[in-house]
Every structure is written in structure tokens, then in C-alpha cells.
Design an enzyme around this catalytic site. Structure first.
Site, PDB file in Angstrom:
ATOM      1  N   LYS A 152     -12.220   3.146  16.307  1.00 19.85           N
ATOM      2  CA  LYS A 152     -10.941   2.709  16.870  1.00 19.85           C
ATOM      3  C   LYS A 152      -9.796   3.537  16.295  1.00 19.85           C
ATOM      4  O   LYS A 152      -9.954   4.202  15.268  1.00 19.85           O
ATOM      5  CB  LYS A 152     -10.735   1.222  16.574  1.00 19.85           C
ATOM      6  CG  LYS A 152     -10.835   0.864  15.116  1.00 19.85           C
ATOM      7  CD  LYS A 152     -11.150  -0.623  14.936  1.00 19.85           C
ATOM      8  CE  LYS A 152     -11.047  -0.991  13.461  1.00 19.85           C
ATOM      9  NZ  LYS A 152     -11.514  -2.361  13.218  1.00 19.85           N
ATOM     10  N   TYR A 374      17.028  11.633  -1.565  1.00 24.56           N
ATOM     11  CA  TYR A 374      17.828  10.537  -1.006  1.00 24.56           C
ATOM     12  C   TYR A 374      18.132   9.463  -2.045  1.00 24.56           C
ATOM     13  O   TYR A 374      17.285   9.126  -2.874  1.00 24.56           O
ATOM     14  CB  TYR A 374      17.071   9.865   0.141  1.00 24.56           C
ATOM     15  CG  TYR A 374      17.184  10.601   1.453  1.00 24.56           C
ATOM     16  CD1 TYR A 374      18.417  10.833   2.039  1.00 24.56           C
ATOM     17  CD2 TYR A 374      16.040  11.043   2.105  1.00 24.56           C
ATOM     18  CE1 TYR A 374      18.509  11.499   3.250  1.00 24.56           C
ATOM     19  CE2 TYR A 374      16.127  11.712   3.320  1.00 24.56           C
ATOM     20  CZ  TYR A 374      17.371  11.934   3.885  1.00 24.56           C
ATOM     21  OH  TYR A 374      17.452  12.587   5.077  1.00 24.56           O
TER      22      TYR A 374
HETATM   23  C1  LIG Z   1     -12.483  -2.168  12.288  1.00 26.05           C
HETATM   24  C2  LIG Z   1     -13.644  -3.024  12.462  1.00 26.05           C
HETATM   25  C3  LIG Z   1     -14.871  -2.661  11.860  1.00 26.05           C
HETATM   26  C4  LIG Z   1     -14.995  -1.503  10.899  1.00 26.05           C
HETATM   27  O1  LIG Z   1     -14.395  -1.892   9.666  1.00 26.05           O
HETATM   28  P1  LIG Z   1     -14.424  -0.987   8.364  1.00 26.05           P
HETATM   29  O2  LIG Z   1     -13.835  -1.857   7.330  1.00 26.05           O
HETATM   30  O3  LIG Z   1     -13.572   0.211   8.664  1.00 26.05           O
HETATM   31  O4  LIG Z   1     -15.812  -0.617   8.083  1.00 26.05           O
HETATM   32  C5  LIG Z   1     -15.959  -3.443  12.136  1.00 26.05           C
HETATM   33  N1  LIG Z   1     -15.866  -4.553  12.941  1.00 26.05           N
HETATM   34  C6  LIG Z   1     -14.710  -4.922  13.507  1.00 26.05           C
HETATM   35  C7  LIG Z   1     -14.669  -6.133  14.367  1.00 26.05           C
HETATM   36  C8  LIG Z   1     -13.561  -4.198  13.266  1.00 26.05           C
HETATM   37  O5  LIG Z   1     -12.397  -4.594  13.800  1.00 26.05           O
END
Ligand SMILES: *Cc1c(COP(=O)(O)O)cnc(C)c1O
Length: 485
Positions: A152, A374
């Protein structure tokens, strides 16, 4: 043994030790003892010249000689120094002693050697070979369970297409993305011979994408179940999907009640045709949290109400909780990308994948008492030499990694000329400033500073964020280069 880079207590405070330990481990024997030399070199101070032999002058003194030597006509009206510096230098001969500094603030850029063809743009180096290695190690750890890789958010910012093809090449045939749009991009990259689940589930606007690219929705509610079955019937598809059951996360997923209702509704279940039942762990990074066992227990009990099909519970951190959490499919993301999945750094078998590299754009000498950046958030206690690096928060360097005066124990470091140098001042949109006073040999313009990678030095924990966020915020402006291994 402490890290070679010594901090002055009070200026930078304590170093983040846990990361030090981890870094030492990563560097292993490659870590050359740079301390002895580093200390020696630092003693010539930041403002002298002539150390670099034949290279162009770095110091004000040699500089003045050069000025009159080059072109006397230019001597008065133009300086070899960048012109913006001129107002500070109006009264003829610059003074370099402390007393002179009152009249002449003296903070100024240096002329430096620069690399040929250097760029002001940051670079993101992504090691695809390391992603494959991490995949293989997770596979070893989970034995017969399969891996459904989480890609994702553009594969955590690293590039869904390149990462997808790499993992496909490593044997991965199940993928998770968040949205149907992400699913389309991945499908086009990896071809048809793999399952792509869309974690956020189906929504009316996205259905055409689901069908066109054979994406499998993760059904998170009875509403989504109906959206999917209605549309699927109409489109005469027999699509598969995953059922997501919420076992305590309280984010997405069918509630236990809804799951029970669905398990009794054979008609709905039949037209949904799930091929995976999954849930998600809320507290997996903390192996001692009783929530893990509680979710495991709930998951087993509710899954038993459905026809036998593959089950999936573990994300990366869940992989490290042990065999009983693996079921038939694990869903790692962050561990594939070299990030820290668990609280304890017990995922030491993951290889670093990402290096954010920023070029040195300018070297400056700063007088004691001057502020840097800054808000004047950092004040120099003594004369300093600093380097301005071409990456800022637009590129993913967190503002929270700023080095403010008095922020004890919160210093973030980057690696420059193979040494750790602290970030000082507030990180700005395009630029970050580091203190290089102690470097044996100042860098040249265009030399690369490393923000993360093998020498990962911006410590997510120390600045109150997580590796995930550091990864996905790596900006589009970075030139992405991919290494095969
Ligand atoms: C993002 C996600 C994962 C992967 O999680 P990691 O902590 O990056 O291994 C797995 N399952 C779901 C439902 C997620 O949203």
C-alpha cells in the site's frame, strides 16, 4: 564502547543509544576506528586554511591573497566571495579574531571544492536486492505459510511497480494494497498471475477498477458485502474476496456480531465467495502485550464458524510473535522494506533497503553567538563550521529531527564523510543544516550526506514517530535509483 562521535553534553545531549547499538551491529567489522584521526583533525579548528594542499582555498586568509592576485580591478567592486556576503565585508580586511567578530559577524559561506556534475537534488537509493533478501528471510521464518506482501501507499513510498516486480520475482503471488487505484498500478506491473487484495474494500466509484484489473476486495462490513455482491452479480463476475474480521483493533473489519450474522447467511456468503479470512493485530510490536493472545483467540474462534479457507493474522511484527500467529498467510510490509517492525529491535535479520542522500550545497563558518536557521532555534556556543544539505521536510526529513539548542537527547544525525554529524537548527522545506566542526576533512560541495540507510541515523523513536511514516513521507522530489542487489 561508546560511539566514536562524541557529543558535548549540554549542546546535543545524550545520543540515542539503542540505535547506536543497532548501527554498530549493522556495521559490524566494516566500522573503521575513525575516532583517533577524527579528534586529531578536529584540533586544527574550523577556520584555518591550507589543509587541503593544492585544492582551492577554504579559508578567509588565503582567500584574500587570491583576490588581489586574481584581478586587482575586481578587488574593490567584486569579491570572489558570493555577492550576498558583501554587505558584511564592507570594511576592507575581514577580521578573524574574536574581537573583530563584533564589528564583523563573520558568518559566511566558504568556497569549496565541488564534485563534478553535482546536483542539488536529493536521491533515494532503493536496494531491491535487499527487499528480496528480506522476503526470503521472512519466508524462512514462516515455513509453510505464504507471504502476502503489503504494497500500500506506493509500496511504502518506494515504488509499487519496482517493488512489486521484485517480490513477484522472489516468488510472491499475493499482494495487499489500500485502494483500487493502487491495485491497478500493481496489476499492470506484475501481470495476471497473482492475487491483489484491496484492504479498504469496495466502494461504488471503484468497482469498474476492481473488475477491469481483477482485484479482490477485502470486505470490512456487511455494507461492503452488499455493495460487492450486488455489483458482482450485475457484472456477472464470480470474484473472490477476503473477509476482514475485527478482533480488537477497532479500525476496519466486520464486528464479531456481523461476522456471526454473515457466517449464518449462506446466500450472502455464497455470492461473496471469500477465499481468505483475515484479521489485524493492534499491538504486535509489543510481544508482551496481552492483546496479542486475546486477538489470536478471538480470531480462531470466529474463523471456525466459516467454511475452511486460508487464514491470515500477522503483519510484520506478527511474524515475530511466533508460529501460532502465522496461519496460512502472513502480511508483512515494513520488514520487507528494512523498517523497524517491533519495539525491541528483534527483527535484526532485515537488511536496510533505503538510503536518502542529500548533497552538500554550501559550507559556512559561523561565529560564536550566531543563530542558525529559522527562528534562530540553534545558537552556536562557539565558532562552528556547518554544512547545508539539499534535502528538507519536503523530501521526508522530519521537522521533528531538528537540532534545537537545549533539546537534550533528541539529536538526530546524518552520515557525512563516513562520520555522524548532528542536525542543527530547524529542518526547512528544502534544506537541512549539520554541524561539521569536528570533521577531520570538510566535505566538498556535492558530497552526499546519508539520512537513512545502512547508517540509519534519523531515529524514528527518538523523534516520536515510526519508521513507516519516515518511509512513506520520502518525497517525490527525490530522484529514485534502484539497485538490483
Ligand atoms: C499495512 C498492513 C499490513 C502490513 O503491516 P506491516 O506492519 O507493514 O507489516 C498488514 N495488514 C494490514 C491489514 C495492513 O493494513
Amino acid at each position: 564502547m561508546k560511539k566514536p562521535f562524541k557529543t558535548e553534553p549540554g549542546r546535543y545531549g545524550a545520543q540515542p543509544m539503542s540505535r547506536d547499538a543497532q548501527e554498530r551491529k549493522r556495521q559490524g567489522n566494516r566500522d573503521t576506528p575513525r575516532d583517533a584521526k577524527g579528534r586529531d583533525g578536529a584540533r586544527d579548528g574550523g577556520r584555518d586554511g591550507g589543509r587541503d594542499g593544492g585544492k582551492p582555498a577554504r579559508s578567509g586568509k588565503t582567500f584574500d591573497k587570491k583576490k588581489s592576485f586574481d584581478n586587482p580591478r575586481r578587488d574593490k567592486s567584486f569579491s570572489d566571495k558570493p555577492r550576498f556576503d558583501k554587505p558584511k565585508q564592507t570594511q576592507a580586511k575581514p577580521s578573524f579574531d574574536k574581537q573583530g567578530s563584533a564589528k564583523n559577524p563573520g558568518s559566511r559561506p566558504e568556497r569549496s571544492v565541488h564534485k563534478q556534475g553535482f546536483t542539488t537534488r536529493p536521491t533515494l537509493r532503493i536496494n531491491l536486492g535487499a527487499i528480496k533478501a528480506n522476503y526470503d528471510r521472512i519466508q524462512d521464518r514462516v515455513g509453510n505459510a505464504k507471504i502476502g506482501a503489503s504494497l500500500k501507499a506506493n509500496a511504502y513510498g518506494l515504488g509499487a511497480e519496482q517493488v512489486g516486480r521484485t517480490l513477484y520475482g522472489a516468488g510472491c503471488r499475493t499482494f495487499f494494497v489500500a485502494t483500487a487505484g493502487e491495485g491497478k498500478i500493481l496489476r499492470e506491473a506484475i501481470g495476471d498471475n497473482a492475487s491483489i487484495y484491496v484492504l479498504n474494500g469496495p466502494a461504488p466509484q471503484d468497482l469498474t477498477l476492481f473488475f477491469a484489473f481483477t482485484l479482490k476486495p477485502v470486505i470490512n462490513s456487511l455494507d461492503q458485502a452488499r455493495i460487492w455482491t450486488n455489483e458482482a452479480d450485475r457484472a456477472k463476475h464470480a470474484p473472490y474476496c477476503a473477509l476482514h474480521i475485527d478482533t480488537g483493533m477497532n479500525r476496519l473489519g466486520l464486528s464479531l456480531d456481523e461476522s456471526e450474522t454473515l457466517s449464518k447467511n449462506q446466500a450472502l456468503l455464497g455470492s461473496l465467495g471469500p477465499d481468505l479470512i483475515m484479521s489485524h493485530l493492534a499491538c504486535a510490536p509489543d510481544a508482551n502485550n496481552p492483546m496479542n493472545a486475546q486477538q489470536l483467540d478471538r480470531f480462531r474462534r470466529i474463523a471456525a464458524r466459516f467454511p475452511v479457507m486460508p487464514l491470515s493474522l500477522a503483519n510484520s511484527a506478527g511474524v515475530y510473535l511466533g508460529k501460532e500467529y502465522h496461519f496460512q498467510l502472513v502480511r508483512p510490509g515494513i520488514s520487507l522494506y528494512g523498517g523497524q517492525a517491533t519495539k525491541k529491535a528483534n527483527n535484526e535479520d532485515t537488511e536496510p533497503v533505503v538510503s536518502l542522500m542529500a548533497p552538500v550545497l554550501q559550507i559556512r563558518n559561523v561565529k560564536a553567538g550566531d543563530t542558525i536557521g529559522y527562528n534562530g532555534a540553534f545558537r552556536a556556543d562557539s565558532d562552528m563550521k556547518i554544512a547545508v544539505l539539499g534535502a528538507g521536510y519536503a523530501d521526508g526529513v522530519p521537522v521533528a529531527a531538528s537540532g534545537l539548542s537545549g533539546s537534550k537527547g533528541k539529536t538526530s544525525f546524518v552520515t557525512l564523510a563516513k562520520q555522524r554529524v548532528p542536525i542543527i537548527g530547524r529542518v526547512s522545506m528544502d534544506l537541512t543544516i549539520v554541524d561539521i566542526t569536528r570533521l577531520t576533512k570538510p566535505p566538498g560541495l556535492g558530497d552526499w550526506a546519508e539520512f537513512r540507510g545502512e547508517n540509519l541515523t534519523v531515529d524514528a523513536n527518538a523523534i516520536g514517530t515510526i519508521d513507516y511514516e519516515l518511509l512513506v513521507r520520502l518525497g517525490d522530489r527525490c530522484r529514485r535509483t534502484y539497485q538490483k542487489g
